[in-house]
Design an enzyme around this catalytic site. Structure first.
Site, PDB file in Angstrom:
ATOM      1  N   GLU A 157       0.855  -1.190   0.000  1.00  0.00           N
ATOM      2  CA  GLU A 157       0.000   0.000   0.000  1.00  0.00           C
ATOM      3  C   GLU A 157       0.887   1.234   0.000  1.00  0.00           C
ATOM      4  O   GLU A 157       1.746   1.393   0.864  1.00  0.00           O
ATOM      5  CB  GLU A 157      -0.905   0.004   1.227  1.00  0.00           C
ATOM      6  CG  GLU A 157      -1.769   1.242   1.376  1.00  0.00           C
ATOM      7  CD  GLU A 157      -2.524   1.275   2.695  1.00  0.00           C
ATOM      8  OE1 GLU A 157      -3.420   2.112   2.847  1.00  0.00           O
ATOM      9  OE2 GLU A 157      -2.192   0.457   3.592  1.00  0.00           O
ATOM     10  N   GLU A 240      -8.800   9.250   6.496  1.00  0.00           N
ATOM     11  CA  GLU A 240      -8.770   8.348   7.632  1.00  0.00           C
ATOM     12  C   GLU A 240      -9.020   9.186   8.886  1.00  0.00           C
ATOM     13  O   GLU A 240      -8.095   9.833   9.394  1.00  0.00           O
ATOM     14  CB  GLU A 240      -7.414   7.637   7.738  1.00  0.00           C
ATOM     15  CG  GLU A 240      -7.186   6.591   6.667  1.00  0.00           C
ATOM     16  CD  GLU A 240      -5.903   5.809   6.891  1.00  0.00           C
ATOM     17  OE1 GLU A 240      -5.872   4.630   6.528  1.00  0.00           O
ATOM     18  OE2 GLU A 240      -4.931   6.394   7.435  1.00  0.00           O
TER      19      GLU A 240
END
Length: 376
Positions: A157, A240
């Site tokens: 990622e 996030e």
């Protein structure tokens, strides 16, 4: 009700004109698109499609508190973000918009997964709206995997932190700085137990940017966290949040993946014969390099990218007259605004400074827009 005499006996020409107008109005009403209301998602993993090509997802997985997002035609906004989680752990969620595949849900018409070696460029753009009364990051995620998987967690990622608010930090530890896409980033590397994570943190908030996803994918390759035969499976942009988050928004998002050789439309201006002169001035622990690219072909090049691999132990610390993707291992130098055109027989020069360890050596090969160059 009986019609009035006036309405009962219109002239034939007037009636025809009236009927024609009514028919035209009906046709207009059937062809003009009706505005659609924004879609609100409160289900933990609720999704919807925007622009007929991207998926917006609520993606609440780290808390049982309510989170709602409203998808717009150009992105989404967080309308409700209850609860909070400790800032030294995982976030509450990752509401986002994406191109590609996420847990078997693939965006309409996507050409992802795509093998990195087949992607000539992956231009993208993103715009954010931020708030201050929350703890969150604004993150653009790039997912890579050895297989063309469309489900589950991928191997690597890449996270691009456009903004960081509150006492939060990326996974792992800082491993230095890098210039990617013409911007400077603090680089973090680590593993969350499921996959490797390579993070690029902006020194100050970036509210909008257009860039090439492949510049960051090449960083992962050069750092040993991916290989050119791996696959790009999705690109995602969102937030996030750890605490609160209502009001955060992605106001625009676009993503395109161009496959084929570097002479495809939308990539730097085609392949050509080329020659590279690589002059160096090394000393104990460091060096400078001056690079001259010569177009030895018969056609001009409008926009160039020169790829090469630095020998082991060398790392670039700063550069001039070029934008560099990668600071060690695989490096790609691309033109800046004033030296992008290489006419037939023309030259472009750039340089950089770096650190080195062990016996000093030069790169063994160079390629210009995908075509191997001779060396002077």
């Amino acid at each position: 009700m009986r019609p009035s005499p006036h309405h009962a006996r219109p002239a034939r020409g007037l009636l025809g004109a009236l009927l024609t107008s009514l028919v035209s109005l009906a046709a207009l009403l059937t062809t003009v698109p009706v505005a659609q209301a924004d879609t609100t998602l409160c289900q933990p993993f609720g999704t919807t499609t925007i622009q007929g090509r991207y998926v917006v997802q609520n993606n609440r997985w780290g808390t049982s508190a309510t989170q709602c997002i409203t998808a717009t035609d150009s992105g989404f906004r967080i309308t409700q973000a209850d609860g909070s989680v400790p800032t030294n752990g995982a976030p509450k969620s990752y509401p986002s918009v994406y191109n590609g595949c996420h847990y078997t849900n693939c965006s309409p018409g996507t050409n992802l997964p795509a093998q990195l070696s087949t992607v000539s460029s992956a231009p993208t753009s993103i715009s954010y709206t931020y708030v201050n009364d929350a703890a969150y990051n604004a993150s653009y995620d790039i997912w890579l995997d050895p297989a063309p998987r469309t489900d589950g967690v991928n191997r690597t990622e890449i996270m691009i932190w456009f903004n960081k608010v509150g006492p939060i930090q990326p996974i792992g530890a800082p491993v230095g700085n890098a210039s990617v896409g013409g911007r400077d980033w603090q680089v973090w590397s680590g593993n969350n137990g499921s996959n490797d994570v390579l993070s690029f943190v902006a020194p100050s908030a970036v509210s909008s940017w257009s860039f090439d996803v492949m510049d960051f994918a090449r960083q992962a390759v050069s750092r040993g966290l991916a290989q050119n035969n791996w696959y790009l499976t999705s690109v995602q942009a969102g937030f996030e949040p750890w605490q609160n988050g209502a009001g955060l928004a992605v106001t625009s998002f676009s993503s395109t993946v161009n496959k084929g050789s570097s002479s495809d439309p939308g990539t730097p201006g085609g392949s050509t014969a080329c020659k590279v002169a690589y002059g160096t001035n090394p000393w104990q622990g460091g060096f400078t390099a001056d690079v001259t690219i010569t177009n030895t072909g018969a056609s001009p090049v409008n926009g160039w990218k020169l790829a090469f691999t630095l020998p082991s132990g060398q790392r670039i610390t700063n550069a001039w007259n070029a934008n560099l993707s990668g600071s060690s291992g695989a490096v790609t130098a691309s033109n800046v605004s004033h030296n992008g055109e290489l006419r037939a027989g023309g030259q472009a020069t750039f340089g950089f400074q770096g650190t080195s360890g062990g016996t000093f050596s030069k790169p063994s090969a160079f390629s210009l827009n995908g075509t191997a160059c001779t060396t002077a």
